[in-house]
Write an enzyme that holds these catalytic residues in place. Structure first.
Site, mmCIF file in Angstrom:
data_model
loop_
_atom_site.group_PDB
_atom_site.id
_atom_site.type_symbol
_atom_site.label_atom_id
_atom_site.label_comp_id
_atom_site.label_asym_id
_atom_site.label_seq_id
_atom_site.Cartn_x
_atom_site.Cartn_y
_atom_site.Cartn_z
ATOM 1 N N TRP A 44 52.610 22.893 29.237
ATOM 2 C CA TRP A 44 51.214 23.504 29.414
ATOM 3 C C TRP A 44 51.014 24.678 28.400
ATOM 4 O O TRP A 44 49.969 24.642 28.114
ATOM 5 C CB TRP A 44 51.350 23.971 31.025
ATOM 6 C CG TRP A 44 50.152 24.492 31.269
ATOM 7 C CD1 TRP A 44 48.960 23.844 31.662
ATOM 8 C CD2 TRP A 44 49.877 25.940 31.569
ATOM 9 N NE1 TRP A 44 48.033 24.780 32.016
ATOM 10 C CE2 TRP A 44 48.344 25.884 32.033
ATOM 11 C CE3 TRP A 44 50.482 27.258 31.279
ATOM 12 C CZ2 TRP A 44 47.773 27.195 32.169
ATOM 13 C CZ3 TRP A 44 49.584 28.284 31.386
ATOM 14 C CH2 TRP A 44 48.367 28.365 31.911
ATOM 15 N N ASP B 81 57.759 17.643 29.694
ATOM 16 C CA ASP B 81 56.564 17.476 30.763
ATOM 17 C C ASP B 81 55.285 17.785 30.243
ATOM 18 O O ASP B 81 55.247 19.073 29.610
ATOM 19 C CB ASP B 81 56.999 18.319 32.102
ATOM 20 C CG ASP B 81 55.704 18.172 32.834
ATOM 21 O OD1 ASP B 81 55.689 16.965 33.512
ATOM 22 O OD2 ASP B 81 55.068 19.198 33.446
ATOM 23 N N TYR C 93 46.416 19.269 29.537
ATOM 24 C CA TYR C 93 46.933 20.027 28.894
ATOM 25 C C TYR C 93 46.120 20.110 27.591
ATOM 26 O O TYR C 93 46.683 19.743 26.544
ATOM 27 C CB TYR C 93 48.457 20.227 28.654
ATOM 28 C CG TYR C 93 49.300 20.222 29.856
ATOM 29 C CD1 TYR C 93 48.785 20.494 31.064
ATOM 30 C CD2 TYR C 93 50.503 20.093 29.899
ATOM 31 C CE1 TYR C 93 49.460 20.240 32.487
ATOM 32 C CE2 TYR C 93 51.390 20.060 31.183
ATOM 33 C CZ TYR C 93 50.870 20.082 32.183
ATOM 34 O OH TYR C 93 51.595 20.019 33.210
#
Length: 135
Positions: free
Chosen positions: A60, A89, A94
Site C-alpha cells: 500500500w 499483498d 493502491y
C-alpha cells in the site's frame, strides 16, 4: 530444516548468506570467516501447498503516496526478497495499479533466481480487484 519445538507448525526454513546475495548482485563479498546468515520462516498457505514467508510485504505505501519514492520502493522490495520474503499483498486500488507495476518489475527481475523465493523458489502475489464502480 532446523529442529523446532513440538507442535510448531513451521514448515520450512530458508537460509541466504551475504555471499550468495553478493553473487546475485555481482558484488564482492568481504565478510569475515563466519558468514552471517539470515533466516526466514515459512508456513503452508492453506490447502495450496505454497510455502509462504511468515512475514508478508504490504504494498500500500509504495503506490505513489506523498513521500514515497520509486527508487526507495525498489530497494526495499529487493532487500525484503533477499531476506527471504516471498509473499506480497497488493491491490489495483493502491495508486490505480502503481504498486502492482512496481511489484511486476521486481518479480520479473528475480525470475529464475535460485537464491530467492523460499523453499520452493517462488514469489507469491495476492491482489484485489475493485468493482467497476470502485465502491
Amino acid at each position: 530444516m532446523a529442529s523446532r519445538a513440538p507442535g510448531d507448525k513451521l514448515k520450512a526454513v530458508g537460509r541466504v548468506t551475504r555471499a550468495q546475495l553478493a553473487l546475485r548482485w555481482g558484488l564482492r563479498y568481504n565478510g569475515c570467516a563466519s558468514e552471517e546468515t539470515t533466516e526466514m520462516n515459512y508456513r503452508r498457505f492453506g490447502r495450496t501447498g505454497w510455502n509462504v514467508s511468515e512475514i508478508g510485504y504490504g504494498m500500500w505505501g509504495l503506490a505513489g503516496w506523498t513521500g514515497s519514492d520509486d527508487a526507495e520502493s525498489f530497494a526495499s522490495l529487493r532487500r525484503a526478497i533477499e531476506l527471504g520474503c516471498n509473499f506480497f499483498d497488493t491491490a489495483w486500488a493502491y495508486g490505480d495499479g502503481k504498486s502492482e507495476e512496481i511489484l511486476g518489475k521486481i518479480v520479473r527481475e528475480f525470475k529464475g533466481n535460485a537464491y530467492v523465493g523460499g523453499p520452493n523458489k517462488h514469489l507469491y502475489v495476492a491482489t484485489k480487484i475493485p468493482p467497476k464502480n470502485r465502491r
